[in-house]
Structures are given as C-alpha cells and as structure tokens.
Write a protein that holds these residues in place. Structure first.
Motif, mmCIF file in Angstrom:
data_model
loop_
_atom_site.group_PDB
_atom_site.id
_atom_site.type_symbol
_atom_site.label_atom_id
_atom_site.label_comp_id
_atom_site.label_asym_id
_atom_site.label_seq_id
_atom_site.Cartn_x
_atom_site.Cartn_y
_atom_site.Cartn_z
ATOM 1 N N GLU A 144 19.259 -58.631 5.300
ATOM 2 C CA GLU A 144 18.852 -58.356 6.678
ATOM 3 C C GLU A 144 17.757 -59.306 7.155
ATOM 4 O O GLU A 144 17.745 -59.730 8.322
ATOM 5 N N LEU A 145 16.844 -59.666 6.267
ATOM 6 C CA LEU A 145 15.766 -60.579 6.671
ATOM 7 C C LEU A 145 16.329 -61.900 7.181
ATOM 8 O O LEU A 145 15.786 -62.506 8.106
ATOM 9 N N GLY A 146 17.433 -62.343 6.589
ATOM 10 C CA GLY A 146 18.028 -63.603 7.011
ATOM 11 C C GLY A 146 18.485 -63.608 8.449
ATOM 12 O O GLY A 146 18.522 -64.660 9.099
ATOM 13 N N THR A 147 18.835 -62.435 8.982
ATOM 14 C CA THR A 147 19.277 -62.356 10.370
ATOM 15 C C THR A 147 18.115 -62.554 11.338
ATOM 16 O O THR A 147 18.337 -62.715 12.535
ATOM 17 N N ARG A 148 16.882 -62.517 10.825
ATOM 18 C CA ARG A 148 15.703 -62.680 11.684
ATOM 19 C C ARG A 148 14.900 -63.934 11.356
ATOM 20 O O ARG A 148 13.852 -64.173 11.949
ATOM 21 N N ALA A 149 15.375 -64.740 10.414
ATOM 22 C CA ALA A 149 14.577 -65.865 9.914
ATOM 23 C C ALA A 149 15.122 -67.213 10.370
ATOM 24 O O ALA A 149 16.299 -67.522 10.167
ATOM 25 N N LEU A 150 14.270 -68.004 10.993
ATOM 26 C CA LEU A 150 14.532 -69.416 11.247
ATOM 27 C C LEU A 150 13.991 -70.169 10.036
ATOM 28 O O LEU A 150 12.817 -70.038 9.700
ATOM 29 N N ASN A 151 14.842 -70.933 9.369
ATOM 30 C CA ASN A 151 14.487 -71.545 8.090
ATOM 31 C C ASN A 151 14.780 -73.035 8.117
ATOM 32 O O ASN A 151 15.767 -73.468 8.704
ATOM 33 N N VAL A 152 13.958 -73.839 7.443
ATOM 34 C CA VAL A 152 14.077 -75.282 7.512
ATOM 35 C C VAL A 152 15.098 -75.854 6.530
ATOM 36 O O VAL A 152 15.592 -76.968 6.728
#
Length: 345
Positions: A144-152
């Motif tokens: 679920e955290l991935g649905t809210r994370a902008l990652n480089v």
C-alpha cells in the motif's frame, strides 16, 4: 594486470559466472545469493530483478556475436511477459533492461520490441495526473505504501522506455514525471531524496536528501537519461547530482559524518550505478573529462576490493533479504551495471 587487460579478464569471468548461475537456476530467474555457500533465491517471474538477468545475456550476445547467446537472451526476455500486468513502476526496470536494450542491440527481435511497446503503454496507463507522474505502485512487494510513494529508483528506465517505445503521449508523460521528480526529490545543491510520500491529505512528505548513496546513483542515472532524451535543459542538474556524489561518495569508503541512514561502505552497487551514469554523461557533455576519470577510478576501486576478475562473482548489492534485514548479496542488477562499465571503458 591493469587497464584493458583486467577489464577483459573480468568480462570473461562474468560470462563464465553467468553459465554457472544458469546451470544452478534452470528456468527460474536468479534474484540474489547471500553467500558462497548458499543457494540462489529464485523466481518464476523475476520480480524487478529479472530484466537485469535477461539484460546480462543481451550484453553478452552483443559482445560475443554468438547466435547461441542471442537465443538465450531472447528466451529470458520472453519469460518476462507476465510482469506486464504487475502494478509497479519497476516494470520499467524489467522491460527496458530485459527487452528494449535487446531490440536496440540486435536491430531485430520483433518479440522484444513488442514487449517493450506493451510495457510502455501499460505503464503509461497508470500515470497519475494529480501527482504529475507515477507512484511506485503496489506491486513487486511495495504494498500500500507504494501507491503513495514517488520514488527515484526507476527514473532512468521509465524515461527511456516511455520515450523510446511509447507514442507522443507517453513521451510527454515521461517528461512530466521527470519534472515532478526534480521538483519533489532534487535539491538545488545536487543531493537527491529517495522518496516523497503522499499523506492522507495528498501532501508530499519528503525524506532527507543525500543520505542514501544508491538513491543518489539512481538519480544520476535518471538525469543522464534526461540529458540524452531531452537535451541541454537538464545538463546543469545532471552535473550537480554527479558533483554531489563525487564529493560525498567518490571513493569506496563512506565519509565520517553521515546524516540519517547508516550505510555500510560495502554497497558497491551504488558505485557501479553512479559510474554508469557518469560514463553516459561524459559522452553527452563534451569537455567534462572529470566524469570519465571519476567513473574509471570507481570501477578500478571496485575491481581492487572484489574478486570479480578471478571468479566473476560480484557480491556488491546491499539488499533487503527480509523487511528488517539488509545483507550484501550477489545479484543480476549489480553485476549488470559492473559489466556495463567494463564494456564502456
């Protein structure tokens, strides 16, 4: 043994090691191997690492010109197809390194070309207009955290895949994602954050910039791709990211003063990823000779502290083998970028 001779010995040792890994893993993708006396962790679909295993075979096929190597590379690419449906931006890792580079190198390979096209379109469909880019997504273990994370991390292959294998809409979205990453993850002095996470009110909570060497290395690779695809407008920010890296992590040991995460000095994967970025940039920005020199120094240092030239094994990837446990492992990802540097140098 020095220079080109050592590089050629290391390249051949890596190819031999690939044969050994293939014999151990059969038709499953090798993810990581913690130690010399342990077995590989394997996957039928490959997770985000599978594309690098296929990519190693594409690089080998291009180097050797062997029809047999080309067939093996194609067969690994074909096995990546189930990941097209995975809700993750890390599909760009899978299909850029595992399919697109094979099509580019061989000049044929209709199946790999189709995979790259399908991946670009599938990723494009998950674009978030409100964010102006892609979150990591819930797939490939992000939850679920991935649905809210902008990652480089996947910035470089996302730009390359969507620009090269999508249409005009995909290319526009790729550049918009780049701008969002620059706005939310980059700083004016060249340090990059790894993540920015949306809270319940859709506000982005940013982590501390410049604390994780591999995150900075992924950012450098992304900015090198931005210069290649979109030109001069991104030159200064790319150089700033490389200068920050060189000042803080230019050798293989860490600085005495650290902020935030405690990163062991053995994470050589960050060294080889950043070297790839600097070599790529050195070809795109004439006159910046320090980029080539720094990359060359880092790869020489990696060869000095590892036994790659003797065994082909590059145990250089600091990896979360469990949620709360990082371990130095051998992986297709770290080996791919080391081989990339050896071939480029």
């Amino acid at each position: 043994m020095q220079g080109q001779n050592l590089h050629q010995v290391a390249i051949r040792a890596i190819f031999k090691r690939m044969d050994e890994i293939a014999a151990q893993c059969g038709d499953r993708f090798p993810l990581f191997r913690p130690s010399a006396d342990s077995l590989w962790t394997l996957s039928r679909r490959g997770s985000w690492l599978g594309g690098f295993w296929a990519g190693l075979w594409w690089r080998r096929a291009a180097y050797t010109g062997s029809a047999g190597d080309h067939v093996v590379a194609e067969s690994w690419s074909a096995r990546l197809a189930p990941s097209l449906r995975e809700p993750s931006i890390n599909r760009s890792f899978v299909f850029w390194y595992g399919a697109a580079i094979g099509h580019q190198q061989s000049g044929k390979g209709q199946a790999t070309d189709q995979l790259a096209n399908q991946a670009a379109l599938a990723i494009s469909e998950d674009f978030n207009p409100a964010l102006g880019g892609w979150t990591s997504g819930s797939g490939m273990g992000a939850g679920e955290l991935g649905t809210r994370a902008l990652n480089v991390d996947a910035l470089a292959p996302t730009l390359a895949l969507l620009h090269g294998y999508g249409g005009s809409e995909e290319s526009t979205r790729a550049q918009e994602h780049l701008q969002t990453c620059l706005r939310q993850l980059a700083t004016e002095h060249g340090a990059w954050r790894t993540n920015a996470v949306l809270d319940a009110n859709d506000a982005l909570k940013q982590d501390v910039a410049g604390t994780w060497p591999r995150g900075q290395a992924w950012a450098m690779l992304g900015m090198a791709e931005a210069v290649r695809l979109f030109g001069e407008a991104y030159r200064q920010q790319a150089l700033q990211a490389c200068a920050y890296w060189t000042e803080r992590w230019g050798g293989t040991s860490q600085p005495a003063e650290r902020t935030g995460l405690q990163i062991p000095p053995q994470d050589l994967s960050a060294q080889v990823i950043s070297a790839t970025a600097m070599l790529n940039l050195s070809r795109l920005i004439p006159g910046e000779h320090w980029l080539y020199q720094q990359a060359h120094m880092q790869i020489s240092a990696v060869l000095d502290v590892s036994n790659v030239a003797e065994t082909g094994q590059f145990v250089g990837h600091l990896y979360h083998v469990k949620a709360d446990h990082e371990l130095l492992v051998e992986s297709a990802c770290a080996t791919f970028f080391l081989l990339e540097n050896l071939l480029n140098l």
